[in-house]
Design a protein around this motif. Structure first.
Motif, short mmCIF file in Angstrom:
data_model
loop_
_atom_site.label_atom_id
_atom_site.label_comp_id
_atom_site.label_asym_id
_atom_site.label_seq_id
_atom_site.Cartn_x
_atom_site.Cartn_y
_atom_site.Cartn_z
N ASP A 95 0.79 -1.38 -0.14
CA ASP A 95 0.07 -0.08 0.06
C ASP A 95 0.85 1.26 -0.18
O ASP A 95 1.83 1.32 0.46
N VAL A 96 0.33 2.38 -0.62
CA VAL A 96 1.07 3.57 -0.41
C VAL A 96 0.22 4.71 0.07
O VAL A 96 -1.16 4.75 -0.37
N ALA A 97 0.53 5.47 1.03
CA ALA A 97 -0.12 6.61 1.61
C ALA A 97 0.67 8.05 1.08
O ALA A 97 1.91 7.93 1.03
N ILE A 98 -0.08 8.93 0.75
CA ILE A 98 0.31 10.25 0.40
C ILE A 98 0.05 11.39 1.50
O ILE A 98 -1.28 11.44 1.93
N VAL A 99 0.99 12.04 1.90
CA VAL A 99 0.71 13.37 2.60
C VAL A 99 1.23 14.54 1.94
O VAL A 99 2.48 14.55 1.32
N GLU A 100 0.61 15.52 1.94
CA GLU A 100 0.79 16.81 1.20
C GLU A 100 0.21 17.90 2.00
O GLU A 100 -0.76 17.84 2.87
N PRO A 101 0.66 19.06 1.90
CA PRO A 101 0.20 20.39 2.36
C PRO A 101 -1.16 20.89 2.04
O PRO A 101 -1.50 20.38 0.96
N ALA A 102 -2.04 21.13 2.89
CA ALA A 102 -3.50 21.65 2.62
C ALA A 102 -3.35 22.93 2.06
O ALA A 102 -2.70 23.74 2.53
N TYR A 103 -4.44 23.41 1.24
CA TYR A 103 -4.58 24.87 0.73
C TYR A 103 -6.16 24.93 0.84
O TYR A 103 -7.10 24.27 0.74
N ASP A 104 -6.10 26.24 1.10
CA ASP A 104 -7.48 26.98 1.10
C ASP A 104 -7.83 27.97 0.05
O ASP A 104 -6.87 28.62 -0.40
N CYS A 105 -8.81 27.49 -0.72
CA CYS A 105 -9.17 28.23 -1.86
C CYS A 105 -10.28 29.21 -1.81
O CYS A 105 -11.33 28.80 -1.21
N HIS A 106 -10.41 30.10 -2.49
CA HIS A 106 -11.60 31.05 -2.48
C HIS A 106 -11.62 31.69 -4.14
O HIS A 106 -10.65 31.66 -4.61
N VAL A 107 -12.62 32.23 -4.33
CA VAL A 107 -13.04 32.72 -5.73
C VAL A 107 -13.28 34.21 -5.50
O VAL A 107 -14.12 34.44 -4.91
N GLN A 108 -12.37 35.09 -6.25
CA GLN A 108 -12.55 36.58 -6.21
C GLN A 108 -12.59 36.85 -7.74
O GLN A 108 -11.66 36.57 -8.38
N LYS A 109 -13.80 37.58 -7.92
CA LYS A 109 -13.91 38.01 -9.46
C LYS A 109 -13.56 36.90 -10.61
O LYS A 109 -12.84 37.21 -11.46
N GLN A 110 -14.49 36.01 -10.11
CA GLN A 110 -14.19 34.63 -11.11
C GLN A 110 -13.07 34.00 -11.30
O GLN A 110 -12.67 33.28 -12.29
N THR A 111 -12.15 34.24 -10.41
CA THR A 111 -10.72 33.65 -10.41
C THR A 111 -10.60 33.15 -8.98
O THR A 111 -10.89 33.74 -8.08
N LYS A 112 -10.13 31.89 -9.24
CA LYS A 112 -9.67 30.92 -7.96
C LYS A 112 -8.34 31.46 -7.44
O LYS A 112 -7.13 31.42 -8.04
N PHE A 113 -8.39 31.59 -6.04
CA PHE A 113 -7.10 31.99 -5.35
C PHE A 113 -6.87 30.53 -4.33
O PHE A 113 -7.72 30.46 -3.62
N CYS A 114 -5.80 30.02 -4.39
CA CYS A 114 -5.24 29.32 -3.34
C CYS A 114 -3.86 29.43 -2.61
O CYS A 114 -3.10 29.75 -3.24
N THR A 115 -4.11 29.44 -1.32
CA THR A 115 -3.01 29.49 -0.52
C THR A 115 -2.65 28.46 0.68
O THR A 115 -3.65 27.78 1.00
N LEU A 116 -1.56 28.45 1.01
CA LEU A 116 -1.27 27.42 1.89
C LEU A 116 -1.96 27.53 3.29
O LEU A 116 -2.25 28.68 3.59
N ALA A 117 -2.64 26.25 3.84
CA ALA A 117 -3.21 26.24 4.97
C ALA A 117 -2.02 25.91 6.19
O ALA A 117 -2.00 24.98 6.37
N ASP A 118 -1.87 27.14 6.83
CA ASP A 118 -0.97 26.91 7.85
C ASP A 118 -1.26 25.80 8.86
O ASP A 118 -2.19 25.92 9.60
N GLY A 119 -0.33 24.94 8.90
CA GLY A 119 -0.38 23.69 9.99
C GLY A 119 -1.60 22.60 9.62
O GLY A 119 -1.47 21.60 10.24
N ASP A 120 -2.22 22.71 8.38
CA ASP A 120 -3.08 21.41 8.00
C ASP A 120 -2.16 20.70 6.74
O ASP A 120 -1.51 21.30 5.92
#
Length: 272
Positions: A95-120
């Motif tokens: 089996d293989v497990a994957i761990v990666e940093p989480a991102y929080d995304c939001h849409v502003q003026k029809q453009t999606k912005f994603c930033t690192l979620a600190d600690g997640d």
């Protein structure tokens, strides 16, 4: 009756997946063969369980995963952005497990912005994703892995005495483990000196008497270091004991570890 069946199916479909995801988070570092970290900006490193120093790194990372807190997502977890770093955990059963940093995304003026979620972080295992809160693991994914020491620690007198003691007790430990597991497995597990931990030592009879009680915990393995369980052994050591001055006082089986599918054929019956 038909309505009852429908309610049961609805309950199972809604609530059971969440419970299963949380139950699957727990991992055993003994089941890990290797870990590989990759940064999109460049840089990679592989940690192997058969390297004594790197095994401690694996143990630390798995402990972070097991102690992380689940984070409730308001929307489905999807691949929102190419992760800045990816940790691939290769299990001994394939089996293989994957761990990666989480991102929080939001849409502003029809453009999606994603930033690192600190600690997640996001853990993907058994085709399921779960978001976890672990500042230590998050920091390690970004930069911490680069600073892991690959230089063996300096040897000490205490470490040498400990290793000598494990070698001298080795035959007695092997016999106790073999006697117990012979009822449950067709293959005799091995005990390596570095897999034995001293839990307690006491001197019987006062200062500078040579009568001791020592309690150890060990993790016997089969094949490519696949752990079969965890056991606690208590020995009495004294010059009045013959032969060998060592006597097993108590054997406690603490844990039974599940074997991967291709090792199931060595099981005679389940350990108590």
């Amino acid at each position: 009756m038909k309505k009852l069946v429908i309610l049961i199916l609805v309950f199972t479909g809604i609530f059971l997946p969440v419970q299963l995801v949380r139950a699957n988070v727990l991992m055993k570092w003994e089941d890990v063969a290797s870990m590989q970290i990759n940064r999109t900006s460049g840089g990679t490193h592989t940690f192997n369980e058969n390297d004594g120093i790197e095994a401690f790194v694996i143990q630390k990372v798995i402990e972070w995963i097991n102690t992380a807190s689940p984070v409730k997502e308001t929307s489905e977890l999807v691949d929102k952005k190419t992760p800045i770093a990816v940790l691939k955990i290769n299990m001994k059963n394939g089996d293989v497990a994957i761990v990666e940093p989480a991102y929080d995304c939001h849409v502003q003026k029809q453009t999606k912005f994603c930033t690192l979620a600190d600690g997640d972080v996001i853990l993907t295992r058994n085709n399921q994703k779960i978001r976890l809160k672990s500042v230590e693991l998050f920091d390690w994914l970004l930069t911490g892995w680069k600073h892991e020491s690959t230089t063996p620690p300096q040897d000490t007198k205490e470490m040498m005495v400990n290793d000598i003691l494990m070698l001298l007790l080795g035959p007695e430990i092997d016999k106790a483990v073999s006697d117990y597991y012979s009822e449950y497995l067709t293959e005799t597990p091995l005990v390596y000196p570095y897999q034995v931990e001293i839990v307690n030592v006491e001197r019987v009879g006062g200062f500078r008497t040579f009568h001791f009680i020592i309690t150890l915990e060990t993790t016997p393995v089969v094949g490519p270091h696949i752990s079969v369980g965890k056991d606690r052994l208590t020995f009495e050591i004294a010059p009045t004991i013959s032969p060998g001055q060592i006597k097993l006082k108590k054997f406690e089986h603490l844990e039974t570890h599940e074997l991967p599918p291709h090792w199931q054929d060595i099981i005679k019956r389940k350990a108590r």
